[in-house]
Design a protein around this motif. Structure first.
Motif, PDB file in Angstrom:
ATOM      1  N   ILE A  96      -1.960  -5.315  40.645  1.00 45.77           N
ATOM      2  CA  ILE A  96      -2.458  -6.640  41.031  1.00 45.77           C
ATOM      3  C   ILE A  96      -1.446  -7.339  41.944  1.00 45.77           C
ATOM      4  CG2 ILE A  96      -3.128  -8.918  40.183  1.00 45.77           C
ATOM      5  CD1 ILE A  96      -4.021  -7.566  37.584  1.00 45.77           C
ATOM      6  N   ALA A  97      -0.187  -7.277  41.552  1.00 45.92           N
ATOM      7  CA  ALA A  97       0.860  -7.934  42.342  1.00 45.92           C
ATOM      8  C   ALA A  97       0.923  -7.356  43.757  1.00 45.92           C
ATOM      9  CB  ALA A  97       2.208  -7.770  41.638  1.00 45.92           C
ATOM     10  N   ILE A  98       0.841  -6.055  43.876  1.00 45.27           N
ATOM     11  CA  ILE A  98       0.911  -5.399  45.184  1.00 45.27           C
ATOM     12  C   ILE A  98      -0.286  -5.789  46.046  1.00 45.27           C
ATOM     13  CG2 ILE A  98       0.771  -3.156  46.335  1.00 45.27           C
ATOM     14  CD1 ILE A  98       2.414  -2.060  43.891  1.00 45.27           C
ATOM     15  N   ALA A  99      -1.464  -5.850  45.438  1.00 44.86           N
ATOM     16  CA  ALA A  99      -2.668  -6.205  46.194  1.00 44.86           C
ATOM     17  C   ALA A  99      -2.554  -7.583  46.832  1.00 44.86           C
ATOM     18  CB  ALA A  99      -3.889  -6.150  45.278  1.00 44.86           C
ATOM     19  N   ASN A 100      -1.674  -8.437  46.262  1.00 44.44           N
ATOM     20  CA  ASN A 100      -1.510  -9.805  46.756  1.00 44.44           C
ATOM     21  C   ASN A 100      -0.162 -10.038  47.441  1.00 44.44           C
ATOM     22  OD1 ASN A 100      -3.964 -11.464  45.608  1.00 44.44           O
ATOM     23  ND2 ASN A 100      -3.348 -10.038  43.991  1.00 44.44           N
ATOM     24  N   HIS A 101       0.559  -8.949  47.740  1.00 46.97           N
ATOM     25  CA  HIS A 101       1.862  -9.037  48.412  1.00 46.97           C
ATOM     26  C   HIS A 101       2.779 -10.015  47.682  1.00 46.97           C
ATOM     27  CE1 HIS A 101      -0.016  -7.718  52.562  1.00 46.97           C
ATOM     28  NE2 HIS A 101      -0.427  -6.965  51.540  1.00 46.97           N
ATOM     29  N   PHE A 102       2.820  -9.874  46.370  1.00 42.83           N
ATOM     30  CA  PHE A 102       3.574 -10.811  45.528  1.00 42.83           C
ATOM     31  C   PHE A 102       5.037 -10.411  45.537  1.00 42.83           C
ATOM     32  CE2 PHE A 102       4.579 -12.374  41.049  1.00 42.83           C
ATOM     33  CZ  PHE A 102       4.602 -13.717  41.420  1.00 42.83           C
ATOM     34  N   GLU A 103       5.807 -11.030  46.411  1.00 45.74           N
ATOM     35  CA  GLU A 103       7.206 -10.660  46.639  1.00 45.74           C
ATOM     36  C   GLU A 103       8.065 -10.701  45.367  1.00 45.74           C
ATOM     37  OE1 GLU A 103       8.708  -9.734  49.516  1.00 45.74           O
ATOM     38  OE2 GLU A 103       7.023  -9.956  50.906  1.00 45.74           O
ATOM     39  N   PRO A 104       7.868 -11.687  44.458  1.00 45.72           N
ATOM     40  CA  PRO A 104       8.723 -11.706  43.265  1.00 45.72           C
ATOM     41  C   PRO A 104       8.604 -10.454  42.393  1.00 45.72           C
ATOM     42  CG  PRO A 104       7.678 -13.838  43.573  1.00 45.72           C
ATOM     43  CD  PRO A 104       7.043 -12.908  44.556  1.00 45.72           C
ATOM     44  N   ALA A 105       7.539  -9.657  42.582  1.00 47.88           N
ATOM     45  CA  ALA A 105       7.362  -8.463  41.763  1.00 47.88           C
ATOM     46  C   ALA A 105       8.073  -7.240  42.332  1.00 47.88           C
ATOM     47  CB  ALA A 105       5.865  -8.149  41.596  1.00 47.88           C
ATOM     48  N   ILE A 106       8.648  -7.350  43.522  1.00 45.44           N
ATOM     49  CA  ILE A 106       9.263  -6.166  44.133  1.00 45.44           C
ATOM     50  C   ILE A 106      10.385  -5.582  43.271  1.00 45.44           C
ATOM     51  CG2 ILE A 106      10.608  -5.347  46.096  1.00 45.44           C
ATOM     52  CD1 ILE A 106       8.919  -7.131  47.896  1.00 45.44           C
ATOM     53  N   PRO A 107      11.270  -6.372  42.669  1.00 44.14           N
ATOM     54  CA  PRO A 107      12.276  -5.762  41.783  1.00 44.14           C
ATOM     55  C   PRO A 107      11.654  -5.014  40.608  1.00 44.14           C
ATOM     56  CG  PRO A 107      12.929  -7.992  42.385  1.00 44.14           C
ATOM     57  CD  PRO A 107      11.522  -7.814  42.862  1.00 44.14           C
ATOM     58  N   ALA A 108      10.540  -5.532  40.073  1.00 47.25           N
ATOM     59  CA  ALA A 108       9.864  -4.841  38.969  1.00 47.25           C
ATOM     60  C   ALA A 108       9.230  -3.547  39.440  1.00 47.25           C
ATOM     61  CB  ALA A 108       8.805  -5.757  38.347  1.00 47.25           C
ATOM     62  N   ILE A 109       8.695  -3.560  40.666  1.00 45.31           N
ATOM     63  CA  ILE A 109       8.129  -2.329  41.233  1.00 45.31           C
ATOM     64  C   ILE A 109       9.218  -1.263  41.323  1.00 45.31           C
ATOM     65  CG2 ILE A 109       7.108  -1.289  43.289  1.00 45.31           C
ATOM     66  CD1 ILE A 109       5.864  -4.077  43.886  1.00 45.31           C
ATOM     67  N   GLU A 110      10.364  -1.647  41.839  1.00 44.56           N
ATOM     68  CA  GLU A 110      11.458  -0.685  41.992  1.00 44.56           C
ATOM     69  C   GLU A 110      11.958  -0.201  40.634  1.00 44.56           C
ATOM     70  OE1 GLU A 110      15.803  -0.206  44.204  1.00 44.56           O
ATOM     71  OE2 GLU A 110      14.409  -1.794  44.787  1.00 44.56           O
ATOM     72  N   ASP A 111      12.102  -1.111  39.698  1.00 45.19           N
ATOM     73  CA  ASP A 111      12.569  -0.726  38.368  1.00 45.19           C
ATOM     74  C   ASP A 111      11.581   0.234  37.711  1.00 45.19           C
ATOM     75  OD1 ASP A 111      14.518  -1.352  36.036  1.00 45.19           O
ATOM     76  OD2 ASP A 111      12.541  -1.652  35.142  1.00 45.19           O
ATOM     77  N   HIS A 112      10.297  -0.047  37.831  1.00 42.11           N
ATOM     78  CA  HIS A 112       9.260   0.809  37.230  1.00 42.11           C
ATOM     79  C   HIS A 112       9.279   2.204  37.848  1.00 42.11           C
ATOM     80  CE1 HIS A 112       5.357   1.654  35.329  1.00 42.11           C
ATOM     81  NE2 HIS A 112       4.991   2.194  36.483  1.00 42.11           N
ATOM     82  N   LEU A 113       9.294   2.267  39.168  1.00 42.77           N
ATOM     83  CA  LEU A 113       9.183   3.559  39.844  1.00 42.77           C
ATOM     84  C   LEU A 113      10.454   4.392  39.746  1.00 42.77           C
ATOM     85  CD1 LEU A 113       7.194   2.546  43.049  1.00 42.77           C
ATOM     86  CD2 LEU A 113       6.326   3.659  40.987  1.00 42.77           C
ATOM     87  N   THR A 114      11.580   3.772  39.441  1.00 44.40           N
ATOM     88  CA  THR A 114      12.819   4.535  39.309  1.00 44.40           C
ATOM     89  C   THR A 114      13.148   4.870  37.852  1.00 44.40           C
ATOM     90  OG1 THR A 114      14.094   2.466  39.354  1.00 44.40           O
ATOM     91  CG2 THR A 114      13.858   3.672  41.434  1.00 44.40           C
TER      92      THR A 114
END
Length: 618
Positions: free
Chosen positions: A549-567
């Protein structure tokens, strides 16, 4: 009627040194031809594999021998094996006489044919070393483990990856018994998907230890599995237990404490568990699947350890494979729904027996959601159960297959269906199966000439046609219905704080998040994240749903969580959708995806790397 072919043992030299089962039949009907193997089992087939391998954690290779017992036609002079980047040093008969061999042209996916001129030999010895980038093996440095002090190795064979470290006929329709001696560095423990003959190991050269294993039953070769690491064990019951790194043991044992109950429930449904022990190995985060049904030792992702047992349906699933998949196996990957669809249905019945009807209904309802998603996203041809050698689109094999069986149950009644399934597993135990074979068995032993029932079931439409037949049964959940009400209120503008999420299971969170419109206002995203703690959720299922959901809306505050999740997560179910979401937001998302993937790639299994690179186009 299925055409079966089983050769008799042709020489005393081909008899294993222990009491393995006699060779399983192979199927010779046209639909049973496996296009993903180079083998021609009608001419010569492997019946037993004996491995003597050393794990080299410096070079990231397995080195040693594979001794193959062969059944062959009287005049057969060669056998064709599957080989994927193996370094073959020599091949001999069991007396040490050199045999000629040739490796044919290689395909990136299938590997290459390894043709051995066997003459009269019915046992051959292959001296070889695997490639450092063998697609079945992942070598983890200490920093990617829970303990951070010792390296780790594990294999993932399904569907055709074991040919990258075992030279055999790598086809699910060519079942083989096997044995192994695995030598590993001191301080590490080896476990495999077989009876563990030396659980404490035995001294070997250079301070190493060797572990011996034996599988007397014939299994499809993708079920030969290995793990080596700093492992501890705890019993969960008389025939169940869990292996994992010491730092994970307490949490894993607590989460999986119902395992013995699950085995008992499964047996009460569809007959005896035939594999001896049922243990679970909880792997490091890089394991690419939720679980892998390796006999005697399910491999499981640590993402199921969420503290509330809401994701132990993964264990019910892998246990169910002990019947559907391991006992009766799809002869080719074009019929993988026979493994997965049966197992999702059976898993749900185990969940119902252990946790109650509503828990099972919740899981079945979510399965229906996933089925509708895949039906909408796929080309119609990708929605057939019998089809592509690598399975149907998405999770179609799982969810359309289980809905098919659930529909049969609803049509004929549970008692009659259960009696049939128990007899089916018994009738075809330790044998391969095709869709045509299953339908023929169903008609002979369940329908029995009842034309009205035949018409009502629409068997051929389910198996061979795209889409969903109009008799499909949708099981609904009252638990999820309440979640739907909360989601509707939220959609209409209710504050996030007004939604009482206390005690929500993973499944309830997924229903809520996956049902939300993809487009959300920035302030709404901030409110959701702050109120529900989504970016910081320790539950990888919840975080995966939120990040999409965050990615679909270009939600910048979620980028650290995206990186943490994928790593920190390697399970494809929980990372591939995030990479796909990033790709869909091309100009915004692709730079993020490529940057994170470059960092995360060393921690992913080769299977996951291939899947992600297919998504990203690299």
């Amino acid at each position: 009627m299925r055409a079966l072919l089983s050769f008799s043992v042709l020489s005393l030299a081909a008899v294993p040194v222990f009491a393995a089962d006699p060779p399983s039949p192979i199927l010779t009907t046209p639909e049973a031809k496996d296009v993903l193997t180079y083998a021609d089992p009608k001419v010569a087939r492997v019946t037993h594999v004996d491995l003597d391998l050393t794990a080299d954690f410096t070079k990231h290779v397995m080195t040693g021998t594979a001794t193959l017992d062969i059944d062959a036609q009287k005049n057969a002079k060669q056998i064709v094996l599957d080989d994927k980047k193996l370094d073959i040093a020599s091949i001999t008969d069991d007396a040490g006489n050199a045999l000629q061999y040739a490796v044919g042209p290689a395909d990136d996916y299938k590997g290459a044919p390894l043709t051995v001129q066997i003459g009269d030999a019915r046992r051959i010895v292959i001296h070889y070393t695997s490639s450092p980038d063998a697609s079945a093996l992942q070598w983890l440095p200490p920093e990617l483990t829970a303990g951070k002090t010792r390296p780790y190795l594990f294999s993932q064979g399904e569907s055709i990856n074991n040919r990258s470290w075992i030279p055999t006929q790598d086809s699910p329709g060519i079942r083989q018994s096997w044995s192994a001696k695995i030598t590993v560095p001191a301080g590490l423990t080896a476990v495999m998907s077989a009876e563990r003959l030396t659980p404490d190991g035995e001294p070997a050269a250079d301070g190493q230890h060797s572990y011996r294993f034996r599988m007397d039953h014939n299994v499809p070769p993708y079920l030969i599995a290995l793990a080596v690491g700093d492992l501890a064990f705890r019993s969960l019951g008389p025939r169940t237990g869990v292996y994992t790194e010491p730092a994970m043991l307490d949490k894993a044992a607590k989460e999986l404490s119902d395992t013995e109950k699950m085995v008992t429930a499964a047996e009460q449904l569809y007959g005896p568990y035939r594999w001896g022990r049922y243990d679970i190995l909880v792997l490091p985060p890089s394991f690419p699947f939720g679980g892998m049904e390796n006999p005697t030792l399910t491999f499981a992702t640590p993402t199921i350890i969420t503290g509330d047992k809401s994701n132990v349906d993964v264990i019910a699933h892998e246990l169910a494979h002990s019947w559907s998949g391991n006992l009766v196996t799809n002869a080719t990957w074009s019929d993988s729904w026979l493994n997965e669809g049966f197992t999702v249905y059976f898993e749900n019945r185990i969940d119902e027996a252990v946790y109650g009807r509503e828990r099972a209904a919740t899981l079945a309802d979510l399965s229906w959601d996933d089925l509708q998603r895949d039906l909408k996203a796929s080309d119609p041809a990708g929605t057939r159960l019998h089809g592509d050698p690598e399975g149907a689109y998405g999770e179609m094999d799982y969810n359309k297959g289980s809905t098919f069986l659930r529909t049969i149950e609803a049509t004929v009644g549970r008692p009659r269906w259960d009696a049939y399934l128990a007899s089916y597993f018994d009738r075809h135990a330790f044998q391969p199966q095709t869709t045509a074979g299953f339908l023929a068995d169903l008609r002979k032993n369940l329908i029995k000439g009842d034309a009205a029932l035949e018409a009502k079931l629409q068997l051929d439409k389910w198996a061979y046609q795209p889409g969903l037949p109009d008799n499909a049964v949708h099981v609904t959940s009252s638990t999820l219905a309440k979640i739907d009400e909360d989601r509707k209120r939220f959609d209409l503008g209710a504050a996030a704080s007004s939604i009482d999420t206390t005690g929500w299971s993973t499944q309830e969170w997924l229903r809520f998040l996956n049902g939300l419109p993809r487009s959300q206002a920035p302030e709404r995203l901030v409110e959701m994240d702050k109120t529900f703690g989504l970016s910081a959720s320790p539950n990888a299922y919840i975080r995966c749903a939120w990040l999409q959901i965050a990615i679909a809306n270009h939600f910048e505050p979620a980028i650290p969580a995206i990186e943490d999740h994928l790593t920190h997560v390697g399970r494809m179910l929980l990372i591939v959708p995030v990479y796909k979401a990033l790709k869909d937001q091309s100009e915004w998302g692709m730079p993020i995806a490529r940057r994170i993937y470059a960092k995360a790639k060393p921690g992913y299994h080769p299977v996951a790397q291939a899947a992600i690179e297919k998504v990203l186009g690299s």
